[in-house]
Design a protein around this motif. Structure first.
Motif, PDB file in Angstrom:
ATOM      1  N   PRO A 150      20.231   7.313  -3.091  1.00 15.45           N
ATOM      2  CA  PRO A 150      19.172   6.329  -2.895  1.00 15.45           C
ATOM      3  C   PRO A 150      19.714   4.967  -2.479  1.00 15.45           C
ATOM      4  O   PRO A 150      20.809   4.568  -2.899  1.00 15.45           O
ATOM      5  N   LEU A 151      18.944   4.284  -1.656  1.00 12.51           N
ATOM      6  CA  LEU A 151      19.360   2.983  -1.162  1.00 12.51           C
ATOM      7  C   LEU A 151      19.439   1.972  -2.295  1.00 12.51           C
ATOM      8  O   LEU A 151      18.682   2.030  -3.261  1.00 12.51           O
ATOM      9  N   SER A 152      20.354   1.044  -2.134  1.00 14.79           N
ATOM     10  CA  SER A 152      20.471  -0.086  -3.055  1.00 14.79           C
ATOM     11  C   SER A 152      20.252  -1.369  -2.261  1.00 14.79           C
ATOM     12  O   SER A 152      20.278  -1.364  -1.030  1.00 14.79           O
ATOM     13  N   VAL A 153      20.039  -2.463  -2.982  1.00 16.34           N
ATOM     14  CA  VAL A 153      19.873  -3.754  -2.298  1.00 16.34           C
ATOM     15  C   VAL A 153      21.111  -4.071  -1.471  1.00 16.34           C
ATOM     16  O   VAL A 153      21.016  -4.489  -0.311  1.00 16.34           O
ATOM     17  N   SER A 154      22.280  -3.875  -2.054  1.00 16.42           N
ATOM     18  CA  SER A 154      23.510  -4.170  -1.314  1.00 16.42           C
ATOM     19  C   SER A 154      23.651  -3.254  -0.111  1.00 16.42           C
ATOM     20  O   SER A 154      24.154  -3.665   0.940  1.00 16.42           O
TER      21      SER A 154
ATOM     22  N   VAL B 193       8.717  -0.893   0.131  1.00 17.14           N
ATOM     23  CA  VAL B 193       7.952   0.354   0.044  1.00 17.14           C
ATOM     24  C   VAL B 193       8.796   1.450  -0.601  1.00 17.14           C
ATOM     25  O   VAL B 193       8.332   2.184  -1.477  1.00 17.14           O
ATOM     26  N   TYR B 194      10.034   1.552  -0.174  1.00 20.59           N
ATOM     27  CA  TYR B 194      10.964   2.571  -0.682  1.00 20.59           C
ATOM     28  C   TYR B 194      11.090   2.467  -2.196  1.00 20.59           C
ATOM     29  O   TYR B 194      10.948   3.468  -2.918  1.00 20.59           O
ATOM     30  N   VAL B 195      11.335   1.262  -2.700  1.00 18.79           N
ATOM     31  CA  VAL B 195      11.521   1.057  -4.140  1.00 18.79           C
ATOM     32  C   VAL B 195      10.220   1.302  -4.891  1.00 18.79           C
ATOM     33  O   VAL B 195      10.207   1.954  -5.945  1.00 18.79           O
ATOM     34  N   ALA B 196       9.111   0.785  -4.363  1.00 20.97           N
ATOM     35  CA  ALA B 196       7.824   0.954  -5.039  1.00 20.97           C
ATOM     36  C   ALA B 196       7.454   2.429  -5.142  1.00 20.97           C
ATOM     37  O   ALA B 196       6.931   2.881  -6.170  1.00 20.97           O
ATOM     38  N   CYS B 197       7.723   3.193  -4.097  1.00 22.03           N
ATOM     39  CA  CYS B 197       7.447   4.628  -4.126  1.00 22.03           C
ATOM     40  C   CYS B 197       8.266   5.330  -5.200  1.00 22.03           C
ATOM     41  O   CYS B 197       7.750   6.130  -5.993  1.00 22.03           O
ATOM     42  N   ARG B 198       9.546   5.033  -5.242  1.00 24.98           N
ATOM     43  CA  ARG B 198      10.422   5.706  -6.203  1.00 24.98           C
ATOM     44  C   ARG B 198      10.068   5.323  -7.643  1.00 24.98           C
ATOM     45  O   ARG B 198      10.182   6.138  -8.559  1.00 24.98           O
ATOM     46  N   ARG B 199       9.612   4.091  -7.843  1.00 23.39           N
ATOM     47  CA  ARG B 199       9.182   3.688  -9.186  1.00 23.39           C
ATOM     48  C   ARG B 199       7.938   4.443  -9.630  1.00 23.39           C
ATOM     49  O   ARG B 199       7.705   4.622 -10.826  1.00 23.39           O
ATOM     50  N   GLN B 200       7.132   4.867  -8.660  1.00 24.55           N
ATOM     51  CA  GLN B 200       5.925   5.632  -8.964  1.00 24.55           C
ATOM     52  C   GLN B 200       6.185   7.142  -8.993  1.00 24.55           C
ATOM     53  O   GLN B 200       5.249   7.941  -9.075  1.00 24.55           O
ATOM     54  N   GLY B 201       7.451   7.523  -8.886  1.00 23.54           N
ATOM     55  CA  GLY B 201       7.807   8.933  -8.966  1.00 23.54           C
ATOM     56  C   GLY B 201       7.710   9.680  -7.659  1.00 23.54           C
ATOM     57  O   GLY B 201       7.808  10.915  -7.650  1.00 23.54           O
TER      58      GLY B 201
ATOM     59  N   THR C 165       0.853  -1.182   0.000  1.00 20.80           N
ATOM     60  CA  THR C 165       0.000   0.000   0.000  1.00 20.80           C
ATOM     61  C   THR C 165       0.888   1.231   0.000  1.00 20.80           C
ATOM     62  O   THR C 165       1.579   1.506   0.991  1.00 20.80           O
ATOM     63  N   LEU C 166       0.894   1.935  -1.118  1.00 20.08           N
ATOM     64  CA  LEU C 166       1.759   3.113  -1.252  1.00 20.08           C
ATOM     65  C   LEU C 166       1.097   4.340  -0.639  1.00 20.08           C
ATOM     66  O   LEU C 166      -0.120   4.500  -0.705  1.00 20.08           O
ATOM     67  N   PRO C 167       1.897   5.237  -0.075  1.00 21.08           N
ATOM     68  CA  PRO C 167       1.352   6.499   0.415  1.00 21.08           C
ATOM     69  C   PRO C 167       1.113   7.452  -0.748  1.00 21.08           C
ATOM     70  O   PRO C 167       1.697   7.312  -1.825  1.00 21.08           O
ATOM     71  N   SER C 168       0.261   8.427  -0.516  1.00 14.41           N
ATOM     72  CA  SER C 168       0.069   9.479  -1.511  1.00 14.41           C
ATOM     73  C   SER C 168       1.077  10.595  -1.265  1.00 14.41           C
ATOM     74  O   SER C 168       1.723  10.654  -0.214  1.00 14.41           O
ATOM     75  N   VAL C 169       1.194  11.488  -2.240  1.00 12.84           N
ATOM     76  CA  VAL C 169       2.073  12.650  -2.071  1.00 12.84           C
ATOM     77  C   VAL C 169       1.619  13.465  -0.862  1.00 12.84           C
ATOM     78  O   VAL C 169       2.443  13.912  -0.048  1.00 12.84           O
ATOM     79  N   ASP C 170       0.309  13.656  -0.730  1.00 13.29           N
ATOM     80  CA  ASP C 170      -0.222  14.430   0.391  1.00 13.29           C
ATOM     81  C   ASP C 170       0.051  13.755   1.725  1.00 13.29           C
ATOM     82  O   ASP C 170       0.357  14.419   2.721  1.00 13.29           O
TER      83      ASP C 170
END
Length: 228
Positions: free
Chosen positions: A99-103, A188-196, A3-8
Motif C-alpha cells: 500500500p502507498l505511503s505519504v512518503s 481517495v486511496y486512504v479514505a477507501c482503505r480506512r473504510q475497508g 465521495t467514496l466509491p461503493s464496492v459494486d
C-alpha cells in the motif's frame, strides 16, 4: 469532502475496463517487465511507441522532426542517449510498492517531475508532457497513478481541494498539476482503505477511467494536451 466509491462501483469499473482493455495493459506491463532498462534502442523505441499510441499520449505531436525523420525515432534516440538518467528514475520507483505511503506518493511526484523535465528536452513546444510521463512510468512501476486531463477532471468531482489536507508539499522537481492530482488520488486511496475497501492504484485508475467514459471518452481517445 470526498465521495467514496461503493464496492459494486469499483468492481464494475474494473470489469468494464478488463473486458477490452485489460489485455492491452497486460501486453504493456509484460513488455516493460521483460525490458525494464533503456540500453537497447529497439526495445526503447517499442516501449515509447506502444505506450504513447495506445494511450493517445500525444508526445509525438510535441516533436518536430527534421525532413526524413520520424518523431518517434527522434524521441527514442533522445531517451536512449539519456538512458542512465531514465533508468535511475525507474530504479528508484521500483523500490516503491503498495500500500502507498505519504512518503511513497511524495517520491512518485518527485520522480515523475524529474522524468517530465527530462522529456521537455526532446519537445519543440516547450510544454510539460506530464501525461505521457505518468503513463510511461506506470507501465514500468504500477504504483505510479495514471494521469491525463480526463481523469484529472474526474477526480476533482470526487475530492474537493483543501490545501490543509495536503499530506506533503510539492517536491522541488514536482510538476504542479500532477502534484495536485496525486494529493487528491492519495486522499481517495486512504479514505477507501480506512473504510475497508481493498483499493489499489490500478482499481482507482479504472474507477476514474469509468467516470471519464461516462462523458464519452475511452482509453484510445484519452488525449492529454494540457496547457503549460
Amino acid at each position: 469532502m470526498i465521495t467514496l466509491p461503493s464496492v459494486d462501483e469499483l468492481a464494475q469499473s474494473s470489469a468494464d475496463f478488463d473486458r477490452i482493455w485489460g489485455g492491452v495493459d497486460e501486453v504493456l506491463y509484460a513488455l516493460c517487465r521483460q525490458h525494464p532498462r533503456h540500453d537497447d534502442l529497439r526495445t526503447t523505441a517499442a516501449k515509447l511507441a506502444l505506450i504513447n499510441r495506445v494511450y493517445a499520449a500525444g508526445l509525438e505531436r510535441r516533436v518536430s522532426p527534421r525532413a526524413g525523420e520520424q518523431a518517434i525515432a527522434v524521441i527514442a534516440e533522445y531517451v536512449y542517449r539519456r538512458r542512465a538518467d531514465v533508468d535511475e528514475i525507474l530504479g528508484e520507483l521500483s523500490a516503491l510498492s503498495e500500500p502507498l505511503s505519504v512518503s511513497g506518493v511524495s517520491r512518485i511526484v518527485d520522480l515523475h517531475g524529474r522524468f517530465t523535465r527530462l522529456l521537455v528536452g526532446v519537445t519543440t513546444d516547450g510544454k510539460a508532457p506530464r501525461s505521457f510521463a505518468a503513463k510511461y512510468l506506470h507501465f514500468h512501476a504500477p504504483v505510479v497513478p495514471l494521469y491525463d486531463s480526463y481523469v484529472a477532471a474526474a477526480i476533482v468531482k470526487r475530492v474537493r481541494w483543501d490545501p490543509r489536507a495536503a499530506p506533503f508539499p510539492c517536491p522541488p522537481a514536482g510538476d504542479g498539476e500532477y502534484y495536485n492530482f496525486c494529493v487528491r488520488f492519495w486522499r481517495v486511496y486512504v479514505a477507501c482503505r480506512r473504510q475497508g475497501l481493498d483499493v489499489t492504484v490500478k482499481s482507482l485508475d479504472t474507477l476514474l477511467w469509468a467516470a471519464s467514459t461516462a462523458d464519452k471518452y475511452n482509453v484510445g481517445d484519452r488525449e492529454n494536451e494540457e496547457p503549460g
